[in-house]
Design an enzyme around this catalytic site. Structure first.
Site, short mmCIF file in Angstrom:
data_model
loop_
_atom_site.label_atom_id
_atom_site.label_comp_id
_atom_site.label_asym_id
_atom_site.label_seq_id
_atom_site.Cartn_x
_atom_site.Cartn_y
_atom_site.Cartn_z
N CYS A 118 -3.81 0.58 6.25
CA CYS A 118 -3.17 -0.73 6.42
C CYS A 118 -2.74 -0.96 7.87
O CYS A 118 -2.55 -2.11 8.28
CB CYS A 118 -1.98 -0.87 5.48
N ASN B 207 0.84 -1.19 0.00
CA ASN B 207 0.00 0.00 0.00
C ASN B 207 0.89 1.25 0.00
O ASN B 207 1.77 1.39 0.84
CB ASN B 207 -0.90 -0.03 1.24
#
Length: 149
Positions: free
Chosen positions: A116, A108
């Site tokens: 995340c 990410n």
């Protein structure tokens, strides 16, 4: 921010990256208030002030279809809550792919906006984080404290 400097990149179409950085980089020219990078900056300030639990801005993150599904599911995790990597894989459509979900989580590029940090290990251990477990713990505690308000 209370945790340091961020570098935000993007275009009129959306934010591409949000990264933590050790020191400030070169200043960017003034952007129109509605530019996604300017909106992202304001919304991050609100997040750290405890005034924002959701981000409302266009993002453009490149990845495989599975990574895209994982990143979409990350954005569905409620503020102040956590799920396991196994649950993330299930939500992304492949319950057995928890390692792949963990890998997508680690790739990410839009720190905090695509949260995340809200994914932990099944046993409740905090797990890893691209910017270190201290930062992950800080973000989780910030959200936990602000969600009790």
């Amino acid at each position: 921010t209370p945790i340091g400097w961020f570098e935000i990149s993007g275009s009129e179409l959306g934010v591409r990256t949000v990264h933590y950085c050790e020191k400030p980089g070169d200043a960017t020219p003034d952007l129109p208030a509605e530019h996604p990078v300017a909106v992202c900056s304001r919304q991050l300030e609100e997040y750290f002030d405890g005034k924002r639990t959701d981000f409302e801005l266009p993002i453009q993150q490149e990845g495989t279809s599975f990574q895209q599904r994982v990143w979409e599911e990350l954005q569905q995790i409620p503020y102040g809550k956590q799920i396991s990597y196994q649950e993330l894989a299930r939500r992304a459509g492949n319950p057995k792919a928890y390692r792949a979900a963990g890998s997508a989580n680690g790739k990410n590029q839009i720190f905090i906006i695509v949260p995340c940090h809200r994914v932990v290990q099944s046993g409740g251990d905090i797990g890893g984080y691209a910017y270190g477990t201290e930062m992950k713990r800080f973000l989780l505690q910030l959200e936990e404290q602000n969600s009790k308000r």
